[in-house]
Design a protein around this motif. Structure first.
Motif, PDB file in Angstrom:
ATOM      1  N   MET A  48       0.886  53.665  82.983  1.00 42.10           N
ATOM      2  CA  MET A  48       1.674  52.421  82.977  1.00 42.10           C
ATOM      3  C   MET A  48       2.938  52.685  82.614  1.00 42.10           C
ATOM      4  O   MET A  48       3.944  52.016  83.187  1.00 42.10           O
ATOM      5  CB  MET A  48       1.012  51.663  81.822  1.00 42.10           C
ATOM      6  N   ASN A  49       3.376  53.873  81.823  1.00 42.18           N
ATOM      7  CA  ASN A  49       4.653  54.184  81.318  1.00 42.18           C
ATOM      8  C   ASN A  49       5.515  54.527  82.667  1.00 42.18           C
ATOM      9  O   ASN A  49       6.864  54.256  82.825  1.00 42.18           O
ATOM     10  CB  ASN A  49       4.968  55.040  80.430  1.00 42.18           C
ATOM     11  N   TYR A  50       4.805  55.487  83.467  1.00 40.43           N
ATOM     12  CA  TYR A  50       5.544  55.723  84.834  1.00 40.43           C
ATOM     13  C   TYR A  50       6.040  54.773  85.576  1.00 40.43           C
ATOM     14  O   TYR A  50       6.946  54.777  86.360  1.00 40.43           O
ATOM     15  CB  TYR A  50       4.390  57.019  85.448  1.00 40.43           C
ATOM     16  N   LEU A  51       4.918  53.961  85.918  1.00 39.06           N
ATOM     17  CA  LEU A  51       5.212  52.773  86.640  1.00 39.06           C
ATOM     18  C   LEU A  51       6.428  52.037  85.961  1.00 39.06           C
ATOM     19  O   LEU A  51       7.381  51.613  86.932  1.00 39.06           O
ATOM     20  CB  LEU A  51       4.065  51.881  86.754  1.00 39.06           C
ATOM     21  N   ALA A  52       6.436  51.865  84.770  1.00 42.27           N
ATOM     22  CA  ALA A  52       7.630  51.083  84.141  1.00 42.27           C
ATOM     23  C   ALA A  52       9.035  51.591  84.402  1.00 42.27           C
ATOM     24  O   ALA A  52       9.786  51.023  84.916  1.00 42.27           O
ATOM     25  CB  ALA A  52       7.373  50.796  82.675  1.00 42.27           C
ATOM     26  N   LYS A 110       8.865  45.009  66.588  1.00 41.08           N
ATOM     27  CA  LYS A 110       8.561  45.362  67.942  1.00 41.08           C
ATOM     28  C   LYS A 110       8.548  44.491  68.894  1.00 41.08           C
ATOM     29  O   LYS A 110       7.312  43.929  69.383  1.00 41.08           O
ATOM     30  CB  LYS A 110       7.156  46.300  67.896  1.00 41.08           C
ATOM     31  N   ILE A 111       9.561  43.718  69.007  1.00 42.26           N
ATOM     32  CA  ILE A 111       9.567  42.441  69.909  1.00 42.26           C
ATOM     33  C   ILE A 111       9.335  42.886  71.231  1.00 42.26           C
ATOM     34  O   ILE A 111       8.541  42.014  72.006  1.00 42.26           O
ATOM     35  CB  ILE A 111      10.943  41.616  69.708  1.00 42.26           C
ATOM     36  N   ILE A 112       9.842  43.741  71.887  1.00 40.01           N
ATOM     37  CA  ILE A 112       9.614  44.094  73.262  1.00 40.01           C
ATOM     38  C   ILE A 112       8.491  45.221  73.394  1.00 40.01           C
ATOM     39  O   ILE A 112       8.539  46.151  72.672  1.00 40.01           O
ATOM     40  CB  ILE A 112      10.852  44.683  73.909  1.00 40.01           C
ATOM     41  N   PRO A 117       6.001  49.493  77.028  1.00 42.46           N
ATOM     42  CA  PRO A 117       6.070  49.748  78.478  1.00 42.46           C
ATOM     43  C   PRO A 117       7.210  48.992  79.035  1.00 42.46           C
ATOM     44  O   PRO A 117       7.846  49.794  79.810  1.00 42.46           O
ATOM     45  CB  PRO A 117       4.653  49.389  79.072  1.00 42.46           C
ATOM     46  N   ILE A 118       7.541  47.942  78.456  1.00 45.45           N
ATOM     47  CA  ILE A 118       8.872  47.520  79.016  1.00 45.45           C
ATOM     48  C   ILE A 118      10.064  47.983  78.186  1.00 45.45           C
ATOM     49  O   ILE A 118      10.910  48.053  79.264  1.00 45.45           O
ATOM     50  CB  ILE A 118       8.672  45.735  78.717  1.00 45.45           C
TER      51      ILE A 118
END
Length: 131
Positions: free
Chosen positions: A1-5, A58-60, A63-64
């Motif tokens: 997921m992180n790679y896609l982000a 951690k509002i965001i 992955p975003i």
């Protein structure tokens, strides 16, 4: 997921950087690299703001944040282009302009990153102290 982000953010940041470069082609003197300067300063402000905003609470979601920080801001800003442009200014006997570029980039960049960080902390509800 992180790679896609990171990939999606990187695509967005590179397009924004290209648009800034196109939009500043006819601004001021050709001796000063306005596009890179504006992109780097914008990146300093946005990354400082996002980091300050997300520091305490951690509002965001992670992955975003990775997509925005590493992806978008990472591709929007560029230290390598800054370095090459500084060398080109120096080589073109624009030692004065090269010095101005370095001082403005470092000084204003740090102020924007710090200001963004401070605003992000304030926005997140964290009490901001100086020590």
């Amino acid at each position: 997921m992180n790679y896609l982000a990171v990939g999606i953010g990187g695509m967005a940041g590179s397009v924004i950087r290209y648009m800034i470069s196109l939009g500043t082609m006819n601004v001021g003197t050709a001796a000063f690299p306005y596009g890179t300067f504006i992109a780097n300063m914008l990146g300093c402000l946005i990354l400082g703001l996002l980091t300050g905003l997300n520091e305490q609470k951690k509002i965001i979601p992670k992955p975003i944040m990775i997509g925005l920080g590493t992806g978008m801001i990472g591709s929007l800003t560029t230290f390598s282009t800054f370095g090459v442009e500084t060398v080109r200014l120096y080589e073109a006997s624009s030692i004065y302009m090269a010095g101005i570029y370095v001082l403005l980039s470092a000084g204003i960049g740090l102020l924007l990153a710090g200001g963004g960080f401070y605003l992000g902390q304030k926005r997140s509800g964290k009490e901001v102290t100086n020590g």
